[in-house]
Design a protein around this motif. Structure first.
Motif, mmCIF file in Angstrom:
data_model
loop_
_atom_site.group_PDB
_atom_site.id
_atom_site.type_symbol
_atom_site.label_atom_id
_atom_site.label_comp_id
_atom_site.label_asym_id
_atom_site.label_seq_id
_atom_site.Cartn_x
_atom_site.Cartn_y
_atom_site.Cartn_z
ATOM 1 N N PRO A 101 -13.239 59.359 -5.786
ATOM 2 C CA PRO A 101 -14.689 59.205 -5.678
ATOM 3 C C PRO A 101 -15.100 58.464 -4.413
ATOM 4 O O PRO A 101 -14.280 57.842 -3.726
ATOM 5 C CB PRO A 101 -15.049 58.403 -6.935
ATOM 6 N N GLY A 102 -16.403 58.520 -4.144
ATOM 7 C CA GLY A 102 -16.929 57.837 -2.968
ATOM 8 C C GLY A 102 -16.631 56.357 -2.978
ATOM 9 O O GLY A 102 -16.351 55.757 -1.930
ATOM 10 N N ALA A 103 -16.693 55.738 -4.174
ATOM 11 C CA ALA A 103 -16.385 54.314 -4.276
ATOM 12 C C ALA A 103 -14.933 54.040 -3.880
ATOM 13 O O ALA A 103 -14.619 52.994 -3.309
ATOM 14 C CB ALA A 103 -16.636 53.828 -5.707
ATOM 15 N N GLY A 104 -14.054 55.011 -4.187
ATOM 16 C CA GLY A 104 -12.656 54.860 -3.809
ATOM 17 C C GLY A 104 -12.474 54.902 -2.306
ATOM 18 O O GLY A 104 -11.742 54.086 -1.726
ATOM 19 N N TRP A 105 -13.150 55.855 -1.657
ATOM 20 C CA TRP A 105 -13.062 55.939 -0.195
ATOM 21 C C TRP A 105 -13.668 54.701 0.463
ATOM 22 O O TRP A 105 -13.166 54.224 1.492
ATOM 23 C CB TRP A 105 -13.763 57.199 0.300
ATOM 24 N N LEU A 106 -14.728 54.158 -0.123
ATOM 25 C CA LEU A 106 -15.318 52.930 0.399
ATOM 26 C C LEU A 106 -14.334 51.777 0.296
ATOM 27 O O LEU A 106 -14.181 50.979 1.234
ATOM 28 C CB LEU A 106 -16.599 52.590 -0.368
ATOM 29 N N ALA A 271 -10.723 42.315 -2.005
ATOM 30 C CA ALA A 271 -11.842 43.010 -2.645
ATOM 31 C C ALA A 271 -11.586 44.509 -2.714
ATOM 32 O O ALA A 271 -11.828 45.154 -3.741
ATOM 33 C CB ALA A 271 -13.132 42.725 -1.877
ATOM 34 N N GLY A 272 -11.076 45.076 -1.613
ATOM 35 C CA GLY A 272 -10.788 46.508 -1.591
ATOM 36 C C GLY A 272 -9.684 46.894 -2.546
ATOM 37 O O GLY A 272 -9.774 47.911 -3.246
ATOM 38 N N VAL A 273 -8.631 46.078 -2.599
ATOM 39 C CA VAL A 273 -7.495 46.377 -3.479
ATOM 40 C C VAL A 273 -7.928 46.359 -4.943
ATOM 41 O O VAL A 273 -7.592 47.264 -5.714
ATOM 42 C CB VAL A 273 -6.348 45.366 -3.239
ATOM 43 N N PHE A 274 -8.683 45.336 -5.337
ATOM 44 C CA PHE A 274 -9.088 45.254 -6.736
ATOM 45 C C PHE A 274 -10.138 46.296 -7.078
ATOM 46 O O PHE A 274 -10.218 46.753 -8.222
ATOM 47 C CB PHE A 274 -9.571 43.842 -7.062
ATOM 48 N N ALA A 275 -10.931 46.704 -6.090
ATOM 49 C CA ALA A 275 -11.874 47.802 -6.331
ATOM 50 C C ALA A 275 -11.110 49.099 -6.554
ATOM 51 O O ALA A 275 -11.440 49.888 -7.452
ATOM 52 C CB ALA A 275 -12.831 47.938 -5.155
ATOM 53 N N LEU A 276 -10.077 49.323 -5.750
ATOM 54 C CA LEU A 276 -9.252 50.520 -5.935
ATOM 55 C C LEU A 276 -8.555 50.498 -7.294
ATOM 56 O O LEU A 276 -8.372 51.537 -7.923
ATOM 57 C CB LEU A 276 -8.200 50.606 -4.822
#
Length: 298
Positions: A101-106, A271-276
């Motif tokens: 998803p877009g959130a993943g690419w972000l 932040a990116g790692v935990f979002a992923l």
């Protein structure tokens, strides 16, 4: 060029590890589960072609990592393995025919940006090729003690996130120690040839720690969701490798006000790692209930 080569080799190694993670994860879910460490786990996995393909990817990653460590400092090479989690999800989306998803690419963009900021601010330097034994002994003793403590803590916990996180952290420390020892062994190979390489204790030490890391990784994959084990593995490997690069190889990073952008970069990475780790694709890498019930099927 002295920075470009190790960066390229490290990225190739991270990509190969990402492929290996996805393939090994798929294989690990097809073997019988157990509450404790199971010696027969590796024998079961050897019968799975998917796992063997994952091992080939591991070997490719090891070659690329060795070339990266031979041409650049530990403090540059190992932090680049932070890219392994984003690459793992991208590879999983391709192999599983799922949409990232877009959130993943972000989140992927945030991780890459954070890594770029942290490394640019730190500007790691130094490429010492020899480490005295009196430096190795305390460093390896601390690493071994931490791995043992985390493994024991994992065994005391039921299957789930806490257990997977403990084993992921233990794997991270083992990988960092393996990289530090591999760097020494590669330089011995370059300076003394095969005779020196096969008579150096570092060669057998990095092989032993590498096998230990692989064993812990396989058990971490079975212990709980990837959302718990992979962030601990990804971030832990980078941080422990950074410490070993500074303490063993006397590599340096910028201090003073440069610490602010470094911390900002680390915060972005986290932040990116935990979002992923929270996106649906990551959860799809964990066996749902029906798969767990049939995990013993070949």
């Amino acid at each position: 060029m002295h920075i470009v080569l190790p960066v390229l080799f490290a990225i190739c190694a991270a990509l190969s590890n990402a492929v290996a993670t996805v393939l090994q994860r798929k294989a690990a879910l097809t073997v019988p589960r157990s509450e404790g460490f199971r010696a027969g786990l590796m024998l079961d996995l050897l019968r799975r072609r998917v796992w063997l393909a994952g091992i080939l990817a591991v070997i490719a990653a090891a070659v690329c990592q060795a070339l990266a460590l031979a041409t650049g400092p530990l403090t540059i090479v190992q932090p680049l393995f932070v890219l392994e989690l984003p690459l793992t999800l991208i590879v999983a989306s391709l192999l599983m025919h799922r949409h990232l998803p877009g959130a993943g690419w972000l989140a992927v963009t945030v991780v890459v940006a954070g890594l770029a900021v942290a490394l640019a601010a730190a500007s790691p330097s130094g490429n010492r090729t020899h480490v005295e034994l009196d430096r190795w002994i305390p460093a390896l003793a601390v690493c071994a003690g931490a791995v043992a403590a985390l493994a024991l803590a994992a065994l005391k916990r039921p299957e789930g996130r806490a257990r997977a996180a403990c084993l992921g952290a233990a794997t991270a420390i083992s990988y960092a120690a393996t990289a530090a020892l591999m760097k020494a062994a590669v330089h011995i190979l370059d300076e003394q040839g095969l005779a020196g390489f096969f008579t150096a204790w570092q060669t057998y030490a990095f092989a032993a720690t590498g096998v230990c890391a692989l064993f812990l990784l396989e058990n971490a994959m079975q212990a709980g969701p990837l959302v718990a084990s992979q962030p601990a593995l990804t971030l832990g490997d980078a941080l422990v490798s950074l410490a070993l690069g500074i303490l063993l190889y006397e590599e340096t990073i910028r201090s003073g006000w440069w610490l602010l952008p470094q911390l900002f970069g680390v915060a972005l990475i986290a932040a990116g790692v935990f979002a992923l780790a929270r996106i649906p694709l990551t959860r799809s890498l964990v066996a749902p209930g029906d798969e767990r019930q049939t995990a013993g099927a070949p």
